[in-house]
Design a protein around this motif. Structure first.
Motif, PDB file in Angstrom:
ATOM      1  N   GLY A 290       0.912  -1.317   0.044  1.00 19.50           N
ATOM      2  CA  GLY A 290      -0.095  -0.001  -0.039  1.00 19.50           C
ATOM      3  C   GLY A 290       1.023   1.335   0.067  1.00 19.50           C
ATOM      4  N   ALA A 291       2.056   1.355   0.743  1.00 21.61           N
ATOM      5  CA  ALA A 291       2.870   2.488   0.881  1.00 21.61           C
ATOM      6  C   ALA A 291       3.449   2.768  -0.303  1.00 21.61           C
ATOM      7  N   GLU A 292       3.742   1.593  -1.167  1.00 22.46           N
ATOM      8  CA  GLU A 292       4.803   1.763  -2.601  1.00 22.46           C
ATOM      9  C   GLU A 292       3.575   2.375  -3.426  1.00 22.46           C
ATOM     10  N   GLU A 293       2.422   1.813  -3.592  1.00 18.59           N
ATOM     11  CA  GLU A 293       1.348   2.280  -4.373  1.00 18.59           C
ATOM     12  C   GLU A 293       1.169   3.946  -4.090  1.00 18.59           C
ATOM     13  N   PHE A 294       0.934   4.017  -2.879  1.00 20.50           N
ATOM     14  CA  PHE A 294       0.648   5.511  -2.393  1.00 20.50           C
ATOM     15  C   PHE A 294       1.888   6.453  -2.889  1.00 20.50           C
ATOM     16  N   MET A 295       2.967   5.901  -2.426  1.00 19.28           N
ATOM     17  CA  MET A 295       4.202   7.037  -2.896  1.00 19.28           C
ATOM     18  C   MET A 295       4.314   7.086  -4.472  1.00 19.28           C
ATOM     19  N   GLY A 296       3.788   6.127  -5.096  1.00 14.57           N
ATOM     20  CA  GLY A 296       3.797   6.279  -6.565  1.00 14.57           C
ATOM     21  C   GLY A 296       2.818   7.275  -7.092  1.00 14.57           C
ATOM     22  N   LEU A 297       1.591   7.547  -6.303  1.00 14.59           N
ATOM     23  CA  LEU A 297       0.854   8.510  -6.390  1.00 14.59           C
ATOM     24  C   LEU A 297       0.998   9.910  -6.000  1.00 14.59           C
ATOM     25  N   ASN A 298       2.176   9.797  -4.922  1.00 18.17           N
ATOM     26  CA  ASN A 298       2.294  11.120  -4.011  1.00 18.17           C
ATOM     27  C   ASN A 298       3.878  11.224  -4.149  1.00 18.17           C
ATOM     28  N   ALA A 299       4.336  11.711  -5.094  1.00 13.85           N
ATOM     29  CA  ALA A 299       5.900  11.929  -5.338  1.00 13.85           C
ATOM     30  C   ALA A 299       6.629  12.523  -3.855  1.00 13.85           C
ATOM     31  N   GLY A 300       5.728  13.325  -3.115  1.00 14.95           N
ATOM     32  CA  GLY A 300       6.167  14.016  -1.882  1.00 14.95           C
ATOM     33  C   GLY A 300       6.165  12.994  -0.824  1.00 14.95           C
ATOM     34  N   ALA A 301       5.685  12.042  -0.705  1.00 13.97           N
ATOM     35  CA  ALA A 301       5.275  11.146   0.626  1.00 13.97           C
ATOM     36  C   ALA A 301       6.377  10.175   0.545  1.00 13.97           C
TER      37      ALA A 301
END
Length: 313
Positions: free
Chosen positions: A71-82
């Motif tokens: 989930g974190a990997e997908e989320f960071m892929g959608l949010n470059a600043g996270a």
């Protein structure tokens, strides 16, 4: 005659201009509808926030680690600043660290109320999934099904060789998780009826437990279903019931737990955005089942912190 032709030409031209103008208005409206429709049908980026930024640190249960990491990997892929770091260490560690503020989210496969030293009333529970777990053995032990009584005898040291259960003449090697492990607590409560396991090999990580079982003749341990992604270990049937998602959702298979993500108080900012994303359909209906977990919404039974199981109303 020429005047009549001129007037007719002017009338036709005027009608043509009006028609074009009306047509242009329709096209503009269609484009606006498409754009609005796109925003109404929420995309992954919309669900994740798209512009979320900052850093989160998660720690705790290794049983939930693969899900949170994906989930974190997908989320960071959608949010470059996270930037989201997912650590293991066991449920007890995750609960302790989120309670003392050293991490943002503490992952656990037990209720915070089950840990006496944890100030459960200060933590907020987010049940991101359900995990089934159970006994796993080296594929060469020669046994595929055990009764609840036999499983208790194995883990309490009453049965020490697989031949006693109709299997190969191989000594049993127990592979346990530490006392702080939520996986251990769930297994002890719902597979062993509260009986404490005998001494054996003890490992902090489910990944290591799986590796030891796969490489050690006669070994038995316990793993979440999400670790049954190859044939290096064999999940045992329990009282004839297979370790499957369906058997967990119906309550037929009893060894399961919620995957809790605890925050210290109500989540805010990046923590809230990330946890909202973990509960979105993109995660619940795709990533959760792909990794061997069960969406909480699929459960036909529910369980409270005291272990009472009831049908979902």
């Amino acid at each position: 005659m020429k005047l009549k032709k001129l007037l007719l030409f002017m009338m036709l031209s005027a009608l043509l201009v009006i028609a074009v103008a009306c047509g242009s208005g329709d096209d503009s409206n269609d484009t606006g509808t498409d754009s609005t429709g796109g925003s109404d049908s929420e995309t992954e980026e919309d669900a994740a926030g798209g512009d979320a930024e900052g850093q989160l640190v998660l720690s705790g249960s290794s049983a939930i680690q693969p899900l949170m990491a994906a989930g974190a990997e997908e989320f960071m892929g959608l949010n470059a600043g996270a930037d989201i770091q997912v650590q293991a260490g066991g449920s007890g560690q995750g609960l302790s660290q989120v309670a003392d503020g050293s991490v943002d989210i503490g992952n656990s496969d037990v209720f915070a109320e089950e840990k006496e030293e944890i100030p459960a009333d200060e933590l907020v529970d987010h049940r991101v999934a359900v995990v089934g777990m159970g006994p796993a053995v080296h594929p060469g032990v020669g046994v595929e099904d055990v009764t609840s009584e036999e499983l208790i005898d194995i883990f309490t040291g009453e049965v020490t060789n697989w031949s006693e259960l109709g299997g190969e003449d191989v000594d049993i090697t127990l592979v346990n998780r530490p006392d702080s492990s939520g996986t251990r607590a769930t297994f002890v409560n719902y597979a062993l009826g509260g009986a404490e396991p005998a001494e054996g090999i003890t490992e902090d990580s489910s990944n290591t437990v799986k590796q030891i079982i796969s490489e050690t003749e006669g070994a038995i341990g316990y793993l979440a279903f999400s670790y049954y992604n190859d044939d290096t270990v064999l999940p045992l049937k329990l009282d004839g019931v297979e370790q499957t998602d369906e058997n967990v959702t119906t309550g037929e298979y009893p060894v399961w737990a919620y995957m809790h993500s605890y925050t210290n108080g109500e989540p805010e900012g990046l923590a809230k955005t990330f946890l909202d994303y973990m509960m979105s359909d993109d995660v619940q209906q795709v990533i959760v089942p792909e990794l061997g977990y069960i969406p909480s919404t699929d459960m036909q039974v529910e369980r409270d912190a005291e272990g009472n199981q009831t049908d979902v109303q």
